[in-house]
Scaffold this active site. Structure first.
Site, PDB file in Angstrom:
ATOM      1  N   SER A 156       0.798  -1.225   0.000  1.00  0.00           N
ATOM      2  CA  SER A 156       0.000   0.000   0.000  1.00  0.00           C
ATOM      3  C   SER A 156       0.832   1.277   0.000  1.00  0.00           C
ATOM      4  O   SER A 156       0.298   2.347  -0.248  1.00  0.00           O
ATOM      5  CB  SER A 156      -0.944   0.011   1.199  1.00  0.00           C
ATOM      6  OG  SER A 156      -0.216   0.072   2.402  1.00  0.00           O
ATOM      7  N   LYS A 165       1.682   2.715   7.717  1.00  0.00           N
ATOM      8  CA  LYS A 165       1.070   3.787   6.926  1.00  0.00           C
ATOM      9  C   LYS A 165       1.852   5.072   7.151  1.00  0.00           C
ATOM     10  O   LYS A 165       2.416   5.295   8.213  1.00  0.00           O
ATOM     11  CB  LYS A 165      -0.390   4.025   7.335  1.00  0.00           C
ATOM     12  CG  LYS A 165      -1.297   2.860   7.045  1.00  0.00           C
ATOM     13  CD  LYS A 165      -1.447   2.653   5.565  1.00  0.00           C
ATOM     14  CE  LYS A 165      -2.312   1.436   5.298  1.00  0.00           C
ATOM     15  NZ  LYS A 165      -2.234   0.996   3.946  1.00  0.00           N
TER      16      LYS A 165
END
Length: 101
Positions: A40, A94
């Site tokens: 991601s 993240k």
């Protein structure tokens, strides 16, 4: 007989056992490394990369728990955070600018 064996085993491996206990405490409370499970954050961080985690960057915790003793700071824009997912039992990474802190 068994007690003598255990005592002898403890005496001969005391330093190794102490090292293993201290390493577990260190990884639990101070620093750790994690493998990135998903892609991601491509192209900056790729799937399978290992990242070093400073567990004392935002708060000081009790080892082997998520109990915070003292808050040091808040995540800033651009920081990469690691968090546990209760749904998938994975640790995710993240970038801090994806969230509004």
């Amino acid at each position: 007989m068994l007690k003598k064996r255990l005592v002898k085993l403890w005496k001969s491996n005391r330093s190794l056992l102490l090292f293993l206990v201290l390493m577990c405490v260190f990884r639990s409370a101070f620093a750790d490394w994690n493998t990135v499970p998903t892609g991601s954050m491509k192209p900056t961080i790729l799937e399978g990369d290992r990242i070093f985690v400073n567990k004392m960057a935002y708060d000081i915790r009790v080892p082997f728990t998520h109990t915070s003793l003292y808050k040091v700071s808040d995540p800033q824009r651009g920081d990469i955070i690691v968090f546990d997912s209760k749904v998938s039992d994975l640790r995710f990474s993240k970038a801090g600018d994806w969230y509004s802190w």
